[in-house]
Write a protein that holds these residues in place. Structure first.
Motif, PDB file in Angstrom:
ATOM      1  N   ASP A 248       0.836  -1.200   0.000  1.00  0.00           N
ATOM      2  CA  ASP A 248       0.000   0.000   0.000  1.00  0.00           C
ATOM      3  C   ASP A 248       0.871   1.251   0.000  1.00  0.00           C
ATOM      4  OD1 ASP A 248      -2.241  -1.513  -0.014  1.00  0.00           O
ATOM      5  OD2 ASP A 248      -2.853  -1.104   2.054  1.00  0.00           O
ATOM      6  N   PRO A 249       0.420   2.338  -0.649  1.00  0.00           N
ATOM      7  CA  PRO A 249       1.205   3.574  -0.686  1.00  0.00           C
ATOM      8  C   PRO A 249       1.268   4.263   0.670  1.00  0.00           C
ATOM      9  CG  PRO A 249      -0.936   3.914  -1.721  1.00  0.00           C
ATOM     10  CD  PRO A 249      -0.826   2.450  -1.445  1.00  0.00           C
ATOM     11  N   LEU A 250       2.422   4.833   0.984  1.00  0.00           N
ATOM     12  CA  LEU A 250       2.590   5.667   2.172  1.00  0.00           C
ATOM     13  C   LEU A 250       2.385   7.120   1.736  1.00  0.00           C
ATOM     14  CD1 LEU A 250       5.849   4.016   3.580  1.00  0.00           C
ATOM     15  CD2 LEU A 250       3.480   3.465   4.181  1.00  0.00           C
ATOM     16  N   THR A 251       1.513   7.844   2.437  1.00  0.00           N
ATOM     17  CA  THR A 251       1.153   9.197   1.979  1.00  0.00           C
ATOM     18  C   THR A 251       1.472  10.294   2.987  1.00  0.00           C
ATOM     19  OG1 THR A 251      -1.114   8.886   2.799  1.00  0.00           O
ATOM     20  CG2 THR A 251      -0.684   8.284   0.504  1.00  0.00           C
ATOM     21  N   THR A 252       1.902   9.925   4.183  1.00  0.00           N
ATOM     22  CA  THR A 252       2.229  10.924   5.201  1.00  0.00           C
ATOM     23  C   THR A 252       3.558  10.574   5.858  1.00  0.00           C
ATOM     24  OG1 THR A 252       1.094   9.677   6.955  1.00  0.00           O
ATOM     25  CG2 THR A 252      -0.231  11.287   5.727  1.00  0.00           C
ATOM     26  N   ASP A 253       4.166  11.531   6.548  1.00  0.00           N
ATOM     27  CA  ASP A 253       5.365  11.244   7.344  1.00  0.00           C
ATOM     28  C   ASP A 253       5.007  10.227   8.427  1.00  0.00           C
ATOM     29  OD1 ASP A 253       6.508  13.241   5.845  1.00  0.00           O
ATOM     30  OD2 ASP A 253       6.502  14.746   7.447  1.00  0.00           O
ATOM     31  N   GLY A 254       5.946   9.377   8.776  1.00  0.00           N
ATOM     32  CA  GLY A 254       5.654   8.417   9.828  1.00  0.00           C
ATOM     33  C   GLY A 254       6.842   7.539  10.142  1.00  0.00           C
ATOM     34  N   THR A 255       6.649   6.681  11.147  1.00  0.00           N
ATOM     35  CA  THR A 255       7.687   5.744  11.577  1.00  0.00           C
ATOM     36  C   THR A 255       7.358   4.355  11.057  1.00  0.00           C
ATOM     37  OG1 THR A 255       8.152   7.019  13.574  1.00  0.00           O
ATOM     38  CG2 THR A 255       8.836   4.708  13.576  1.00  0.00           C
ATOM     39  N   LEU A 256       8.282   3.777  10.331  1.00  0.00           N
ATOM     40  CA  LEU A 256       8.085   2.482   9.670  1.00  0.00           C
ATOM     41  C   LEU A 256       8.892   1.402  10.371  1.00  0.00           C
ATOM     42  CD1 LEU A 256       7.002   0.802   7.258  1.00  0.00           C
ATOM     43  CD2 LEU A 256       8.987   1.606   5.947  1.00  0.00           C
ATOM     44  N   GLN A 257       8.216   0.313  10.696  1.00  0.00           N
ATOM     45  CA  GLN A 257       8.893  -0.832  11.305  1.00  0.00           C
ATOM     46  C   GLN A 257       8.584  -2.076  10.499  1.00  0.00           C
ATOM     47  OE1 GLN A 257       8.084  -1.477  15.475  1.00  0.00           O
ATOM     48  NE2 GLN A 257       9.684  -3.030  15.675  1.00  0.00           N
ATOM     49  N   PHE A 258       9.622  -2.855  10.196  1.00  0.00           N
ATOM     50  CA  PHE A 258       9.458  -4.092   9.438  1.00  0.00           C
ATOM     51  C   PHE A 258       9.520  -5.300  10.366  1.00  0.00           C
ATOM     52  CE2 PHE A 258      11.576  -1.458   6.012  1.00  0.00           C
ATOM     53  CZ  PHE A 258      10.431  -1.344   5.222  1.00  0.00           C
ATOM     54  N   PHE A 259       8.833  -6.375   9.970  1.00  0.00           N
ATOM     55  CA  PHE A 259       8.867  -7.624  10.724  1.00  0.00           C
ATOM     56  C   PHE A 259       9.273  -8.771   9.805  1.00  0.00           C
ATOM     57  CE2 PHE A 259       5.387  -5.213  12.919  1.00  0.00           C
ATOM     58  CZ  PHE A 259       6.117  -4.899  14.054  1.00  0.00           C
ATOM     59  N   THR A 260      10.155  -9.624  10.288  1.00  0.00           N
ATOM     60  CA  THR A 260      10.561 -10.827   9.569  1.00  0.00           C
ATOM     61  C   THR A 260      10.051 -12.049  10.346  1.00  0.00           C
ATOM     62  OG1 THR A 260      12.660 -11.149  10.753  1.00  0.00           O
ATOM     63  CG2 THR A 260      12.674  -9.607   8.869  1.00  0.00           C
ATOM     64  N   TRP A 261      10.468 -13.229   9.894  1.00  0.00           N
ATOM     65  CA  TRP A 261      10.066 -14.448  10.592  1.00  0.00           C
ATOM     66  C   TRP A 261      10.581 -14.471  12.031  1.00  0.00           C
ATOM     67  CZ3 TRP A 261       6.536 -17.972   9.987  1.00  0.00           C
ATOM     68  CH2 TRP A 261       6.612 -19.173  10.712  1.00  0.00           C
ATOM     69  N   ASN A 262      11.586 -13.696  12.313  1.00  0.00           N
ATOM     70  CA  ASN A 262      12.141 -13.656  13.673  1.00  0.00           C
ATOM     71  C   ASN A 262      11.298 -12.816  14.626  1.00  0.00           C
ATOM     72  OD1 ASN A 262      14.410 -15.244  12.995  1.00  0.00           O
ATOM     73  ND2 ASN A 262      15.447 -13.444  12.147  1.00  0.00           N
ATOM     74  N   ASP A 263      10.274 -12.154  14.114  1.00  0.00           N
ATOM     75  CA  ASP A 263       9.409 -11.309  14.937  1.00  0.00           C
ATOM     76  C   ASP A 263       8.009 -11.906  15.015  1.00  0.00           C
ATOM     77  OD1 ASP A 263      11.372  -9.064  15.079  1.00  0.00           O
ATOM     78  OD2 ASP A 263      10.978  -8.991  12.917  1.00  0.00           O
ATOM     79  N   ASP A 264       7.355 -11.700  16.155  1.00  0.00           N
ATOM     80  CA  ASP A 264       5.976 -12.191  16.299  1.00  0.00           C
ATOM     81  C   ASP A 264       5.075 -11.599  15.216  1.00  0.00           C
ATOM     82  OD1 ASP A 264       6.678 -13.704  18.480  1.00  0.00           O
ATOM     83  OD2 ASP A 264       5.974 -12.243  19.966  1.00  0.00           O
ATOM     84  N   GLY A 265       5.298 -10.324  14.874  1.00  0.00           N
ATOM     85  CA  GLY A 265       4.475  -9.688  13.849  1.00  0.00           C
ATOM     86  C   GLY A 265       4.628 -10.344  12.488  1.00  0.00           C
ATOM     87  N   GLY A 266       5.838 -10.804  12.186  1.00  0.00           N
ATOM     88  CA  GLY A 266       6.080 -11.493  10.923  1.00  0.00           C
ATOM     89  C   GLY A 266       5.407 -12.848  10.881  1.00  0.00           C
ATOM     90  N   LYS A 267       5.533 -13.603  11.965  1.00  0.00           N
ATOM     91  CA  LYS A 267       4.882 -14.921  12.023  1.00  0.00           C
ATOM     92  C   LYS A 267       3.368 -14.783  11.917  1.00  0.00           C
ATOM     93  CE  LYS A 267       8.272 -17.530  14.810  1.00  0.00           C
ATOM     94  NZ  LYS A 267       9.278 -16.520  15.113  1.00  0.00           N
TER      95      LYS A 267
END
Length: 212
Positions: free
Chosen positions: A48-67
């Motif tokens: 999805d497009p990002l349209t405003t300033d903000g803080t971005l965090q990525f998750f991989t398989w090593n993170d609960d959010g990624g799983k």
């Protein structure tokens, strides 16, 4: 727009840049490994497009959010495969859990057991190899209800949601009521194993219909 990362570093991008574009600009290795992300603490779709300033965090398989994103996305692919073999089945919910995922289904009188696992697993992997993108889009409450004229379970869920806060997720030829948080595409799913099948009452209420 200015994108801030968890370590405080910032980069500037064109408005409409996606989170996946941002990952690619940092490292192709990162882009291959990220499964989901948040923007200002809110779950986003990586395409999805990002349209405003903000803080971005990525998750991989090593993170609960990624799983969670990986398993929840897999539940969509499971539901897609089930409808291929059982088009009259009624879907309910398919969340990620601590070690995998499930999907509660009303098979509408059809039996589903261990003998059906292999064909569904095979179909899931065929669907996964198509590398279909997961795309989230908002719908009105009326539109959402119209999607499920014969599914009392989805209807009940939608009736408890507020108009303006309802989203559906599409991939390939499959659409499902969903709040979001998916992997970039189905191709990230390389293997699958259905572990068990069991009965479950709708919403855990023994006075409500039994699902599989």
């Amino acid at each position: 727009i200015t994108v801030t990362f968890p370590d405080g570093n910032q980069r500037t991008y064109d408005k409409g840049t996606t989170a996946m574009d941002v990952a690619m600009s940092i490292s192709h290795g990162l882009a291959r490994n990220i499964l989901s992300g948040t923007y200002d603490g809110q779950t986003i779709e990586l395409n999805d497009p990002l349209t405003t300033d903000g803080t971005l965090q990525f998750f991989t398989w090593n993170d609960d959010g990624g799983k969670k994103a990986f398993w929840h996305s897999s539940a969509h692919v499971l539901a897609q495969a089930i409808l291929h073999f059982y088009p009259e089945a009624k879907l309910t919910i398919g969340p990620a859990i601590e070690n995998g995922f499930y999907y509660d289904v009303d098979f509408n009188g059809h039996e589903f057991g261990e003998g059906d696992f292999e064909k569904v697993e095979k179909r899931m992997l065929e669907n996964a190899r198509a590398k279909s993108e997961f795309k989230l889009h908002p719908v009105s409450k009326a539109e959402a209800l119209a999607m499920y004229p014969d599914n009392p379970f989805k209807t009940e869920l939608i009736e408890n949601l507020e108009d303006g806060s309802i989203t559906f997720c599409d991939h390939a030829d499959f659409t499902d009521l969903c709040r979001g948080g998916h992997i970039p595409n189905t191709g990230f799913i390389k293997a699958v194993k259905i572990m068990n099948v069991a009965g479950a009452y709708w919403r855990g209420d023994e006075h409500k219909p039994q699902l599989t």
